[in-house]
Motif scaffolding. Sequence first.
Motif, short mmCIF file in Angstrom:
data_model
loop_
_atom_site.label_atom_id
_atom_site.label_comp_id
_atom_site.label_asym_id
_atom_site.label_seq_id
_atom_site.Cartn_x
_atom_site.Cartn_y
_atom_site.Cartn_z
N SER A 152 -29.77 26.15 5.39
CA SER A 152 -30.76 25.60 6.32
C SER A 152 -31.95 26.54 6.49
O SER A 152 -33.09 26.09 6.61
CB SER A 152 -30.10 25.31 7.68
N THR A 153 -31.67 27.84 6.46
CA THR A 153 -32.75 28.82 6.58
C THR A 153 -33.67 28.78 5.38
O THR A 153 -34.90 28.82 5.51
CB THR A 153 -32.14 30.24 6.71
N MET A 154 -33.08 28.69 4.19
CA MET A 154 -33.88 28.60 2.96
C MET A 154 -34.77 27.36 2.99
O MET A 154 -35.95 27.42 2.62
CB MET A 154 -32.96 28.57 1.74
N ILE A 155 -34.20 26.25 3.45
CA ILE A 155 -34.98 25.00 3.52
C ILE A 155 -36.12 25.14 4.53
O ILE A 155 -37.26 24.73 4.27
CB ILE A 155 -34.06 23.81 3.89
N LEU A 156 -35.83 25.74 5.70
CA LEU A 156 -36.85 25.92 6.73
C LEU A 156 -37.99 26.82 6.24
O LEU A 156 -39.17 26.47 6.38
CB LEU A 156 -36.22 26.51 7.99
N PHE A 157 -37.64 27.97 5.67
CA PHE A 157 -38.67 28.89 5.18
C PHE A 157 -39.49 28.27 4.05
O PHE A 157 -40.70 28.50 3.95
CB PHE A 157 -38.04 30.21 4.71
N THR A 158 -38.83 27.49 3.19
CA THR A 158 -39.56 26.81 2.11
C THR A 158 -40.56 25.82 2.68
O THR A 158 -41.71 25.74 2.22
CB THR A 158 -38.56 26.08 1.19
N LEU A 159 -40.13 25.07 3.68
CA LEU A 159 -41.02 24.09 4.31
C LEU A 159 -42.20 24.78 5.00
O LEU A 159 -43.36 24.33 4.87
CB LEU A 159 -40.23 23.25 5.32
N LEU A 160 -41.94 25.87 5.71
CA LEU A 160 -43.02 26.60 6.38
C LEU A 160 -44.02 27.15 5.36
O LEU A 160 -45.22 27.19 5.61
CB LEU A 160 -42.43 27.75 7.21
N TYR A 161 -43.49 27.56 4.20
CA TYR A 161 -44.38 28.07 3.14
C TYR A 161 -45.24 26.94 2.58
O TYR A 161 -46.45 27.12 2.34
CB TYR A 161 -43.53 28.70 2.03
N ILE A 162 -44.61 25.77 2.38
CA ILE A 162 -45.35 24.64 1.79
C ILE A 162 -46.48 24.19 2.72
O ILE A 162 -47.59 23.90 2.26
CB ILE A 162 -44.39 23.48 1.49
N ILE A 163 -46.18 24.10 4.03
CA ILE A 163 -47.21 23.62 4.97
C ILE A 163 -48.12 24.75 5.44
O ILE A 163 -48.99 24.54 6.28
CB ILE A 163 -46.56 22.91 6.18
N LYS A 164 -47.86 25.97 4.89
CA LYS A 164 -48.68 27.15 5.21
C LYS A 164 -48.72 27.45 6.71
O LYS A 164 -49.78 27.74 7.27
CB LYS A 164 -50.10 26.99 4.63
#
Length: 463
Positions: free
Chosen positions: A89-101
């Motif tokens: 879940s952490t990997m998914i959250l950090f990936t999403l935050l990176y994508i939306i900058k």
Amino acid sequence: MIRENQKTLNMIQVILDLGIVVIALALAYWYRFSNYEGSYLKFESYVPTLVLLVPLHFFLYYLLGLYEARRRKSFSFEVGKIIQANLLSTMILFTLLYIIKEIDYSRQVLIYFIILTGTLTIAERVALRAILNNIREKGYNKKHVLIIGTGRLAKRLVNALQENRYLGYEILGIVGENTAVGKKLAGVTVAGAISDLENIIMESKIDEIFITISTKEYDLFRNIIKICEKSGVRTQIVPDYARFIPAKPQMDEVDGIPLINIRHVPLDNFLKSFAKRAFDVAVSFVGLIICLPIFLVIIIGIKLDSPGAVIFSQERVGLNKKNFMMYKFRTMRMQSAEESDKEWTTKEDNRKTRLGNILRKTSLDELPQLWNVFKGDMSLVGPRPERPFFVEQFKEKIPRYMIKHHVRPGITGWAQVNGWRGDTSIRKRIECDIYYIENWTFMFDLKILVMTVFKGFVNRNAY
């Protein structure tokens, strides 16, 4: 009643788990900013992440089996799956935050959130288990079971259920032919003959029945199942051929015909195999580049220490019993292929060079196998490959030895990090290899790699 209790328990558990996600985020935010005087986002700005995190945690916990009945699951299994779900879940959250900058969220808050979620969830599971154990000790929430059969399997099952009382099973009695009623079997009373089974079920509050008789008694077996089905009691069969199946079997079917796969190998799954191979390629490529200076130092050292080639190649047996050439830094004096292929290295082996002895002790002689990994002959983690000469010997003497060739051999493995390397027990090594093959997960590979760093490189059995 048991099933209804399980549904209620699962509902409570889901509510608690999802509540912990919300509480963990609030605590993480409070801990980070309670005494902070600078500018920062208000807690309301973090609330939208819960729209992702709450359903995501539920989905991952459900997917990883954390809402299934826990009677047959160990606590270490639950802890492992909780950690795995939280990392995903952490990997998914950090990936999403990176994508939306999104750069305004405090990374410290998110790190605290990860730690708190895992800690609180594990604590919740500990508390639930303690409460359930306490309730069962008082005679509630137990599964009342009946065992059919009085042979070796029945005795083993009785002992297993009595030794693992946390599972919550209470044996009401045993049913079997040619055994006197009232007689004790492994401390449990024989309640009657199989002809009395229907009456015993009607008179007793039985939640589950275990059948342990031989399947060769076909007519009797069929009649027992018919009675159990008629009574609506949940029934489980303990197969008499289990002693011939040294693994966790997996059920499959072909056009409705059931098949029992006696050896479940997770890496037979294409996606899992692809993920492991992709990881191997990436890490071995980076490793080869990083290790180039070390390679250069070792090459110069070998050249100065003794005459001969720098790289030693030797035929080994790999995936699907196919032979390949495995590479190592040469640690011994030059010798014929027959000598190197048929002689076992021992502690006081006089064939080793001075530098070779150091390289073996520190496992630095294995570094060229990163090239084998990159090529696809080997994996970073897996059973160690052996020479064809010894494979032919071991497969005749060691049961299940050839199972190790169901997966790619590795530079390190579960056997090696547990000390079974060098001139040690082959049987213990194979036990570890088979456990690894049948229980592979990506997290298991990471665990072995971490253990290798801390205890696998330098080993007293490495010579």
